[in-house]
Design an enzyme around this catalytic site. Structure first.
Site, PDB file in Angstrom:
ATOM      1  N   ARG A   1       0.856  -1.189   0.000  1.00  0.00           N
ATOM      2  CA  ARG A   1       0.000   0.000   0.000  1.00  0.00           C
ATOM      3  C   ARG A   1       0.887   1.233   0.000  1.00  0.00           C
ATOM      4  O   ARG A   1       2.102   1.146   0.113  1.00  0.00           O
ATOM      5  CB  ARG A   1      -1.018  -0.010   1.150  1.00  0.00           C
ATOM      6  CG  ARG A   1      -0.661  -0.647   2.435  1.00  0.00           C
ATOM      7  CD  ARG A   1       0.380   0.050   3.260  1.00  0.00           C
ATOM      8  NE  ARG A   1       0.068   1.453   3.449  1.00  0.00           N
ATOM      9  CZ  ARG A   1       0.963   2.394   3.653  1.00  0.00           C
ATOM     10  NH1 ARG A   1       2.267   2.097   3.698  1.00  0.00           N
ATOM     11  NH2 ARG A   1       0.628   3.660   3.810  1.00  0.00           N
TER      12      ARG A   1
ATOM     13  N   ASP B   1      -2.089  10.923  -2.217  1.00  0.00           N
ATOM     14  CA  ASP B   1      -2.478   9.887  -3.181  1.00  0.00           C
ATOM     15  C   ASP B   1      -2.847  10.461  -4.536  1.00  0.00           C
ATOM     16  O   ASP B   1      -2.773   9.768  -5.543  1.00  0.00           O
ATOM     17  CB  ASP B   1      -3.618   9.050  -2.606  1.00  0.00           C
ATOM     18  CG  ASP B   1      -3.107   8.238  -1.427  1.00  0.00           C
ATOM     19  OD1 ASP B   1      -2.991   8.803  -0.326  1.00  0.00           O
ATOM     20  OD2 ASP B   1      -2.752   7.065  -1.633  1.00  0.00           O
TER      21      ASP B   1
ATOM     22  N   LYS C   1      -4.789  10.103   3.048  1.00  0.00           N
ATOM     23  CA  LYS C   1      -5.472   9.241   4.029  1.00  0.00           C
ATOM     24  C   LYS C   1      -6.503  10.018   4.853  1.00  0.00           C
ATOM     25  O   LYS C   1      -6.253  11.140   5.274  1.00  0.00           O
ATOM     26  CB  LYS C   1      -4.407   8.609   4.937  1.00  0.00           C
ATOM     27  CG  LYS C   1      -4.908   7.694   6.016  1.00  0.00           C
ATOM     28  CD  LYS C   1      -5.830   6.584   5.550  1.00  0.00           C
ATOM     29  CE  LYS C   1      -5.258   5.755   4.434  1.00  0.00           C
ATOM     30  NZ  LYS C   1      -6.276   4.816   3.852  1.00  0.00           N
TER      31      LYS C   1
HETATM   32  O1  MRU Z   1      -4.602   3.288   2.266  1.00  0.00           O
HETATM   33  P1  MRU Z   1      -3.117   3.448   2.201  1.00  0.00           P
HETATM   34  O2  MRU Z   1      -2.394   2.863   3.342  1.00  0.00           O
HETATM   35  O3  MRU Z   1      -2.566   3.022   0.864  1.00  0.00           O
HETATM   36  O4  MRU Z   1      -2.945   5.032   2.272  1.00  0.00           O
HETATM   37  C1  MRU Z   1      -1.686   5.582   2.172  1.00  0.00           C
HETATM   38  C2  MRU Z   1      -1.658   7.036   2.301  1.00  0.00           C
HETATM   39  O5  MRU Z   1      -2.660   7.713   2.392  1.00  0.00           O
HETATM   40  C3  MRU Z   1      -0.338   7.677   2.220  1.00  0.00           C
HETATM   41  O6  MRU Z   1      -0.304   8.831   2.983  1.00  0.00           O
HETATM   42  C4  MRU Z   1      -0.104   8.034   0.755  1.00  0.00           C
HETATM   43  O7  MRU Z   1      -0.281   6.944  -0.093  1.00  0.00           O
HETATM   44  C5  MRU Z   1       1.202   8.646   0.569  1.00  0.00           C
HETATM   45  S1  MRU Z   1       2.389   7.447   0.151  1.00  0.00           S
HETATM   46  C6  MRU Z   1       3.942   8.031   0.195  1.00  0.00           C
END
Ligand code: MRU
Length: 357
Positions: A52, A243, A254
């Site tokens: 992830r 993202d 997030k």
């Molecule tokens: O749901 P996830 O764990 O994939 O979410 C990840 C995030 O929101 C991170 O902050 C984001 O992907 C930045 S990655 C360097």
């Protein structure tokens, strides 16, 4: 090896044609390595957050698409490309919000199109090279984000971060954590605060784990405690990952990020978003156009608990991401420099810069 930072987040075993990842759902309790080669297993690994973080899922998808391309049986280019597109779109459907997934898959697609006159074996070789290049670039990009972000950190700073935008979300350094790792390397005295990040606890399970493994002073807090921490004057800067960055500078990250940004404005604390240019989506005009992933109610009501912690049948609101409005963002740190408002100009400049410019 027992330090999590010694493991590769995402790797391609070119001999066995397998995608090798750490199962992040088991961290920090267990470090288990998964070797995947089936389409469904790769899709599930991304969907279930075994791998992830926006950049890491881009790399995993590119490597996965290479592996699936090796399995295509076709006698013409058209037959090959039809199957390739099926695999590409299938992986692309595993998570909707992080644009790096789509970006990496479309990079692989361009390689196929650019090599359509070549032999299948040559197309496959070019796909392998591209998937490995995406990974290598991610390491260099994160390092550059770290160097740019480091200019914003002073000795003695308390730094708050949300979710995990660390090495485990990328191939090395992380995005939001890259300036932190470099500050630590440089001997700056910093104190990091990691939001636990309900409901999947990436802050507690991953950020606190990787930063403490690196010997960085890190303190964990529940998401509803950051306002009090800011009010006490303990936070001098906030660094988060993202993202998808819309063309106007609205940022999807997030769930909980926009709450942190709103509090930061109240307490006059700089709020920095770290974004590889692969996360900037100039085709998405504003945050309102970003698709926000909705996840299972179980993540809120039962997961992590010994017994169910909510009444049976209760309605649950569980978006995985939220949008932070651009006016709450002090700056967006990319590998090509630091973008500031008005973002519609500055992001275009960063996104269109070529390496070395
Ligand atoms: O749901 P996830 O764990 O994939 O979410 C990840 C995030 O929101 C991170 O902050 C984001 O992907 C930045 S990655 C360097």
């Amino acid at each position: 090896m027992n330090n999590i930072l010694d493991f590769e987040t995402v790797e391609l075993d070119s001999k066995s044609n397998e995608l090798v990842i750490i199962d992040q759902t088991l961290l920090p309790g267990r470090i288990e390595i998964l070797r995947l080669s089936e389409a469904k297993d790769i899709w599930d690994a991304i969907h279930e957050l075994k791998v992830r973080g926006a950049p890491a899922i881009g790399v995993a998808a590119a490597m996965g698409l290479y592996i699936l391309s090796c399995q295509i049986e076709a006698s013409t280019f058209e037959e090959f490309y039809t199957e390739f597109v099926k695999a590409r779109d299938y992986l692309d459907s595993s998570r909707p919000t992080a644009v790096n997934l789509h970006w990496a898959l479309m990079r692989m697609d361009s390689v196929v199109k650019a090599n359509m006159a070549k032999l299948p074996s040559e197309i496959i070789a070019a796909l392998r090279k591209e998937a490995l290049a995406i990974k290598e670039e991610d390491i260099a990009v994160c390092r550059a984000i770290g160097e740019n972000g480091l200019t914003l950190i002073k000795d003695g700073y308390g730094i708050l971060t949300h979710c995990n935008a660390g090495q485990l979300a990328t191939c090395k350094y992380g995005t939001a954590t890259a300036p932190i790792y470099l500050a630590h390397e440089k001997g700056l005295n910093i104190k990091v605060y990691a939001d636990e990040t309900r409901p999947l606890l990436q802050g507690a399970r991953l950020t606190a784990f990787e930063l403490s493994s690196a010997g960085i002073d890190v303190t964990l807090l529940c998401d509803n405690m950051s306002g009090s921490l800011m009010r006490e004057g303990k936070v001098h800067a906030i660094f988060v990952g993202c993202d998808r960055v819309a063309a106007n500078g609205d940022v999807a990250n997030k769930i909980g990020t926009s709450m942190v940004a709103t509090l930061a404005r109240r307490y006059n604390i700089p709020f920095y978003v770290c974004a590889p240019t692969s996360t900037i989506d100039l085709n998405t005009p504003t945050g309102a156009d970003i698709v926000i992933e909705q996840r299972s109610p179980d993540e809120v009501t039962t997961m992590w608990y010994r017994e169910r912690m909510a009444p049976e049948g209760i309605g649950v609101y569980n978006p995985a991401f939220d949008v932070t409005d651009n006016d709450l963002i002090t700056a967006i740190i990319t590998e090509h420099g630091i973008a500031r408002a008005p973002y519609s100009d500055s992001l275009k400049k960063c996104a269109n810069k070529k390496p070395g410019q």
